[in-house]
Motif scaffolding. Structure first.
Motif, PDB file in Angstrom:
ATOM      1  N   ALA A 160       0.833  -1.205   0.000  1.00 31.52           N
ATOM      2  CA  ALA A 160       0.000   0.000   0.000  1.00 31.52           C
ATOM      3  C   ALA A 160       0.863   1.249   0.000  1.00 31.52           C
ATOM      4  CB  ALA A 160      -0.917  -0.002   1.219  1.00 31.52           C
ATOM      5  N   ALA A 161       1.932   1.212   0.807  1.00 26.66           N
ATOM      6  CA  ALA A 161       2.818   2.370   0.872  1.00 26.66           C
ATOM      7  C   ALA A 161       3.482   2.614  -0.469  1.00 26.66           C
ATOM      8  CB  ALA A 161       3.866   2.165   1.959  1.00 26.66           C
ATOM      9  N   GLY A 210       0.894   3.837  -2.920  1.00 24.51           N
ATOM     10  CA  GLY A 210       0.528   5.220  -2.579  1.00 24.51           C
ATOM     11  C   GLY A 210       1.633   6.185  -2.937  1.00 24.51           C
ATOM     12  N   VAL A 225       1.702   6.625  -6.661  1.00 25.76           N
ATOM     13  CA  VAL A 225       0.622   7.484  -7.164  1.00 25.76           C
ATOM     14  C   VAL A 225       0.908   8.944  -6.815  1.00 25.76           C
ATOM     15  CG1 VAL A 225      -1.795   8.093  -6.865  1.00 25.76           C
ATOM     16  CG2 VAL A 225      -1.140   5.714  -7.200  1.00 25.76           C
ATOM     17  N   THR A 264     -12.877  22.702 -13.383  1.00 24.66           N
ATOM     18  CA  THR A 264     -13.517  22.158 -14.584  1.00 24.66           C
ATOM     19  C   THR A 264     -12.987  22.807 -15.851  1.00 24.66           C
ATOM     20  OG1 THR A 264     -15.507  21.868 -13.296  1.00 24.66           O
ATOM     21  CG2 THR A 264     -15.733  21.747 -15.678  1.00 24.66           C
ATOM     22  N   GLN A 315     -10.957  24.130 -18.683  1.00 22.82           N
ATOM     23  CA  GLN A 315      -9.645  23.730 -19.157  1.00 22.82           C
ATOM     24  C   GLN A 315      -8.969  24.875 -19.881  1.00 22.82           C
ATOM     25  OE1 GLN A 315     -10.949  20.541 -21.629  1.00 22.82           O
ATOM     26  NE2 GLN A 315     -10.534  19.008 -20.057  1.00 22.82           N
ATOM     27  N   PHE A 335     -21.934  23.915 -25.942  1.00 25.20           N
ATOM     28  CA  PHE A 335     -22.228  22.636 -25.305  1.00 25.20           C
ATOM     29  C   PHE A 335     -21.130  22.198 -24.352  1.00 25.20           C
ATOM     30  CE2 PHE A 335     -24.550  22.562 -29.323  1.00 25.20           C
ATOM     31  CZ  PHE A 335     -25.827  22.435 -28.817  1.00 25.20           C
ATOM     32  N   SER A 336     -19.900  22.437 -24.761  1.00 27.37           N
ATOM     33  CA  SER A 336     -18.812  21.917 -23.944  1.00 27.37           C
ATOM     34  C   SER A 336     -18.461  22.873 -22.807  1.00 27.37           C
ATOM     35  CB  SER A 336     -17.584  21.686 -24.815  1.00 27.37           C
ATOM     36  OG  SER A 336     -17.144  22.904 -25.344  1.00 27.37           O
ATOM     37  N   GLY A 337     -19.018  24.072 -22.846  1.00 30.55           N
ATOM     38  CA  GLY A 337     -18.660  25.042 -21.825  1.00 30.55           C
ATOM     39  C   GLY A 337     -17.437  25.824 -22.264  1.00 30.55           C
ATOM     40  N   LEU A 348      -2.684   4.175   5.047  1.00 26.85           N
ATOM     41  CA  LEU A 348      -1.900   4.663   3.919  1.00 26.85           C
ATOM     42  C   LEU A 348      -2.780   4.894   2.696  1.00 26.85           C
ATOM     43  CD1 LEU A 348       1.389   2.569   4.120  1.00 26.85           C
ATOM     44  CD2 LEU A 348       1.160   5.055   4.298  1.00 26.85           C
ATOM     45  N   CYS A 349      -3.714   3.948   2.499  1.00 33.22           N
ATOM     46  CA  CYS A 349      -4.564   4.070   1.313  1.00 33.22           C
ATOM     47  C   CYS A 349      -5.610   5.172   1.470  1.00 33.22           C
ATOM     48  CB  CYS A 349      -5.281   2.752   1.023  1.00 33.22           C
ATOM     49  SG  CYS A 349      -4.168   1.497   0.396  1.00 33.22           S
ATOM     50  N   PRO A 374      -4.623   8.792  -0.434  1.00 36.38           N
ATOM     51  CA  PRO A 374      -4.949   8.972  -1.857  1.00 36.38           C
ATOM     52  C   PRO A 374      -6.431   8.766  -2.161  1.00 36.38           C
ATOM     53  CG  PRO A 374      -3.692   6.962  -1.536  1.00 36.38           C
ATOM     54  CD  PRO A 374      -3.660   7.704  -0.239  1.00 36.38           C
ATOM     55  N   LEU A 414      -7.477  11.799  -4.489  1.00 36.44           N
ATOM     56  CA  LEU A 414      -7.660  11.579  -5.927  1.00 36.44           C
ATOM     57  C   LEU A 414      -9.144  11.499  -6.257  1.00 36.44           C
ATOM     58  CD1 LEU A 414      -4.885   8.895  -6.452  1.00 36.44           C
ATOM     59  CD2 LEU A 414      -4.806  11.290  -7.076  1.00 36.44           C
ATOM     60  N   LEU A 429     -22.011  16.151 -22.027  1.00 38.51           N
ATOM     61  CA  LEU A 429     -22.066  17.171 -23.080  1.00 38.51           C
ATOM     62  C   LEU A 429     -20.724  17.876 -23.237  1.00 38.51           C
ATOM     63  CD1 LEU A 429     -25.542  18.735 -22.341  1.00 38.51           C
ATOM     64  CD2 LEU A 429     -24.928  17.272 -24.246  1.00 38.51           C
ATOM     65  N   GLY A 430     -19.684  17.088 -23.200  1.00 35.08           N
ATOM     66  CA  GLY A 430     -18.364  17.655 -23.428  1.00 35.08           C
ATOM     67  C   GLY A 430     -17.780  18.322 -22.204  1.00 35.08           C
ATOM     68  N   ARG A 431     -18.573  18.448 -21.161  1.00 35.76           N
ATOM     69  CA  ARG A 431     -18.090  19.078 -19.946  1.00 35.76           C
ATOM     70  C   ARG A 431     -17.625  17.980 -19.002  1.00 35.76           C
ATOM     71  NH1 ARG A 431     -20.264  24.242 -17.427  1.00 35.76           N
ATOM     72  NH2 ARG A 431     -21.345  24.472 -19.380  1.00 35.76           N
ATOM     73  N   THR A 432     -16.400  18.045 -18.623  1.00 37.19           N
ATOM     74  CA  THR A 432     -15.850  16.976 -17.808  1.00 37.19           C
ATOM     75  C   THR A 432     -15.705  17.450 -16.378  1.00 37.19           C
ATOM     76  OG1 THR A 432     -14.651  16.195 -19.700  1.00 37.19           O
ATOM     77  CG2 THR A 432     -13.916  15.404 -17.570  1.00 37.19           C
ATOM     78  N   THR A 450      -8.626   6.570 -10.146  1.00 35.37           N
ATOM     79  CA  THR A 450      -7.729   5.893  -9.212  1.00 35.37           C
ATOM     80  C   THR A 450      -8.214   5.962  -7.771  1.00 35.37           C
ATOM     81  OG1 THR A 450      -6.222   7.231 -10.508  1.00 35.37           O
ATOM     82  CG2 THR A 450      -5.255   5.496  -9.187  1.00 35.37           C
ATOM     83  N   PHE A 477      -8.302   3.089  -4.421  1.00 35.70           N
ATOM     84  CA  PHE A 477      -7.759   3.261  -3.075  1.00 35.70           C
ATOM     85  C   PHE A 477      -8.863   3.224  -2.032  1.00 35.70           C
ATOM     86  CE2 PHE A 477      -4.126   4.885  -5.402  1.00 35.70           C
ATOM     87  CZ  PHE A 477      -3.106   4.297  -4.691  1.00 35.70           C
TER      88      PHE A 477
END
Lengths: 512, 203
Positions: free
Chosen positions: A32-33, A36, A39, A65, A67, A129-131, B54-55, B58, B62, B70-73, B170, B174
């Motif tokens: 796990a360590a 972790g 990541v 959100t 981008q 549409f996508s913002g 530990l887990c 994250p 995360l 609609l394209g908005r994530t 992810t 975890f």
């Protein structure tokens, strides 16, 4: 117990060591360590630089959100949005992707891509549409920066487009706006990127972008002019109307052209040019050198305008720049200083281009009688021009080399003309050969007298010829009498024939 | 010392004295391994608990799922999901998610940590209450999986192409690991140890 005691002493307690290996279960926290840590490492190593962008408004932006995209590739994400302390805008904290650092420089620009209708163009429909997202125009060169001021509108030209920027200076913006086309021989080769007031407030700086390969046509001999709308001018040369294409009439435009004999290297990016008011102005101002003089006139300058030509024997060598009115308190007189601008390059082979020799040359010319004078340039419109010419008879004067402009001596307009013509008249009169004329007149008179005497004689003889008692006269009278008799007998004969027609045949009967 | 009951057949026998884990003690009737206490209980509990802790970091940092609509994530962590629900006035749901996904795992880890420490210190403080705490831990463990279930169901169901797509991230892995590890830790812990110490050293 006592008997047992020695026994127990003898029998030693065996050393029981249990080698306890750590349980396999410890692998779980270890794994796990490790996972972790991996990541965490990956997340942090993929974090790019954090930047801050300031916008007027956060319309369409959302923390976590929105981008940041370049060519539709995500290069960052807005992490935080908060108001500025003075409420004058918003701060956007954004995390860029790793590897984008080299492009975050001072010239890098950010703007919000949202649906927009401007200048007859609809952009950013996809964001309905996508913002909204934040567009970026990365620049590779320049100083590193982490804080940016977001643009209100998307830039017309992005850094990846080949071409060059030029800065045009103009007195006023006219109909030039961002997006106005730049024309070369009426073909669109670029556009206006920005137009802003000079820090001094005196000029408008217009930034234009000329796309490659046309940017190579711009060199030091290039002139830019405002090709917007209709230009009508009423000058000493008459009425001048200029109309560009219909398109430029509607949207305006900036045109440029390069003199055919100008073959310098292409102008570098960011070069400065002057934006002329029209095409005629560019032709007029091909001469870069200008020398200003002031001429004081004390009569009316009605009809003298800024821009009126300064001529030397009918050839334009400059322009009137300014006409003012001054009152001299000492002499209690009004004088009118007229600032004229002479382009020395218009005069060939005079050594006028170099300021030092120009000064000497002008001194000499004025010594020879060069004066400024107001003349009527156009009888119809009453426009005046400033005429430079030699007036050898004028009062001697010299140029006053003063600041800001040296003073050219002048001659008054009308008076000078009259004096000149009177002088000419007198001169011609002086030149007349009076003696000879008198002599020949005398001769003529004498011969005339002789002719007259002769005529008298002729007349007298003629009188004698036809006088009352001249022989011709009496003979004439006698002839007349005879003629009367003849007529009478003819009459008698006629009567006779009437009465006796046969008498014609048998003759007159004798009276019995 | 004392009698041991076989887990498998229920025969009560009397294993020889000595260290409980030293030898391989088997049930005389069915042959199942016999032990007075869960073998290496504390050690295993510690290991699982550590792994779960530990887990847990994250799992909360995360995003656990990414919703593209609609394209908005939008990528959500557990806490951002809770705040999202709260913002949209769905506080009962927010409460459920918060309790199941944030409160319960923390509670479990805290209780187990407390029990382990008390056993190590040989505390004789309120053994009944401590045993009750242990029982709560065991009972609520599985409810934390609600989140994982929601994510898996959404991922499977919401596959509408451009309209809406849900992807697991992810963080979900975890988080699942936290739940499983805490359950394992609770299972590895032997509550009899609480009583051992309080009985072994009477005042």
């Amino acid at each position: 117990m006592s008997a047992d005691a020695p026994d127990e002493l003898e029998v030693a307690e065996p050393v029981v060591t249990t080698r306890r290996r750590p349980s396999i279960v410890w692998l779980i926290p270890v794994v796990a360590a490790i996972v972790g840590a991996f990541v965490a490492w990956r997340t942090f190593s993929e974090r790019g630089p954090e930047i801050e962008i300031q916008f007027e408004t956060a319309e369409g932006l959302e923390a976590g959100t929105t981008q940041i995209k370049y060519k539709d590739v995500e290069v960052g994400i807005v992490e935080e949005i908060h108001l500025r302390d003075d409420l004058g805008g918003v701060h956007c904290k954004a995390r860029m992707v790793k590897g984008f650092e080299p492009y975050l420089n001072e010239g890098t620009r950010f703007w919000v891509v949202r649906p927009r209708v401007a200048g007859g163009q609809v952009t950013g429909l996809g964001t309905l549409f996508s913002g909204s997202y934040i567009g970026v125009d990365p620049v590779r060169d320049g100083r590193r920066a982490r804080e940016f001021a977001g643009l209100d509108t998307p830039p017309i030209v992005t850094a990846d487009q080949p071409g060059k920027h030029f800065v045009l200076r103009s007195r006023r913006a006219g109909s030039v706006d961002v997006g106005t086309p730049v024309l070369f021989r009426k073909i669109r080769v670029g556009e206006v990127v920005a137009s802003e007031l000079d820090p001094s407030g005196e000029f408008v700086s217009i930034q234009v972008f000329v796309h490659a390969p046309h940017d190579a046509r711009v060199n030091s001999g290039t002139r830019f002019w405002n090709a917007s709308g209709v230009h009508v001018s009423l000058g000493a040369g008459g009425v001048d109307v200029q109309v560009e294409s219909l398109a430029s009439l509607l949207v305006g435009g900036i045109a440029f052209d390069t003199a055919a004999d100008s073959t310098g290297p292409p102008a570098p990016d960011g070069s400065r040019f002057t934006l002329y008011e029209n095409e005629a102005a560019t032709r007029r101002e091909v001469y870069t050198q200008k020398a200003r003089y002031v001429a004081y006139f004390d009569q009316s300058v009605r009809g003298l305008q800024e821009g009126a030509p300064v001529e030397f024997r009918g050839i334009q060598i400059g322009e009137v720049r300014d006409v003012k009115l001054e009152y001299d308190a000492e002499t209690q007189q009004f004088v009118i200083p007229v600032v004229i601008e002479i382009e020395p390059e218009r005069i060939e082979n005079l050594g006028m281009v170099d300021p030092v020799t120009r000064r000497e040359g002008f001194d000499r010319l004025v010594e020879q009688g060069l004066r400024a004078q107001l003349q009527s340039g156009n009888l119809l419109t009453g426009q005046l021009v400033v005429q430079l010419d030699f007036h050898p008879t004028a009062k001697p004067a010299e140029i006053v080399w003063q600041e800001p402009y040296p003073e050219l001596p002048t001659v008054p307009a009308a008076l000078e003309e009259i004096t000149a013509s009177v002088q000419q008249l007198v001169k011609r009169l002086e030149e007349l050969p009076l003696d000879e004329v008198m002599r020949s007149v005398n001769g003529t008179l004498e011969s005339a007298q002789a002719a007259l005497a002769q005529a008298e004689q002729t007349l007298a003889s003629a009188g004698e010829l036809v006088g009352p008692d001249s022989p011709a006269n009496s003979e004439l009278r006698r002839a007349l009498l005879e003629l009367t008799d003849a007529a009478r007998s003819v009459g008698l004969a006629a009567d006779q024939i009437q009465r006796e027609p046969e008498s014609l045949l048998f003759g007159k009967e004798t009276q019995p | 010392m004392s009698h041991v009951r076989c887990h498998d057949c229920g025969l009560v026998s009397r294993p020889p004295a000595g260290p409980a884990h030293a030898a391989d003690v088997r049930c005389p009737r069915c042959g199942a391994p016999l032990h007075r206490r869960k073998p290496r209980s504390l050690e295993r509990t510690w290991a699982y608990l550590l792994a779960a802790a530990l887990c847990y970091v994250p799992a909360n940092m995360l995003p656990i799922m990414k919703v593209t609509s609609l394209g908005r994530t939008q990528a959500d962590t557990i806490l951002s999901g809770v705040s999202y629900l709260l913002l949209h006035d769905m506080w009962p749901l927010a409460l459920v998610v918060f309790v199941a996904s944030v409160f319960v795992p923390v509670l479990k880890i805290a209780i187990l940590l407390g029990l382990l420490l008390s056993v190590h210190r040989g505390s004789r403080w309120r053994p009944v209450d401590r045993t009750r705490l242990y029982r709560i831990t065991e009972a609520i463990g599985r409810w934390s999986m609600v989140d994982i279930f929601v994510v898996t169901i959404l991922v499977a169901l919401v596959r509408l192409g451009n309209l809406a797509t849900v992807e697991a991230q992810t963080g979900a892995v975890f988080f699942g690991a936290v739940v499983v590890l805490t359950m394992l830790a609770a299972e590895a812990f032997d509550p009899r140890l609480i009583w051992d110490r309080s009985e072994a050293r009477p005042a």
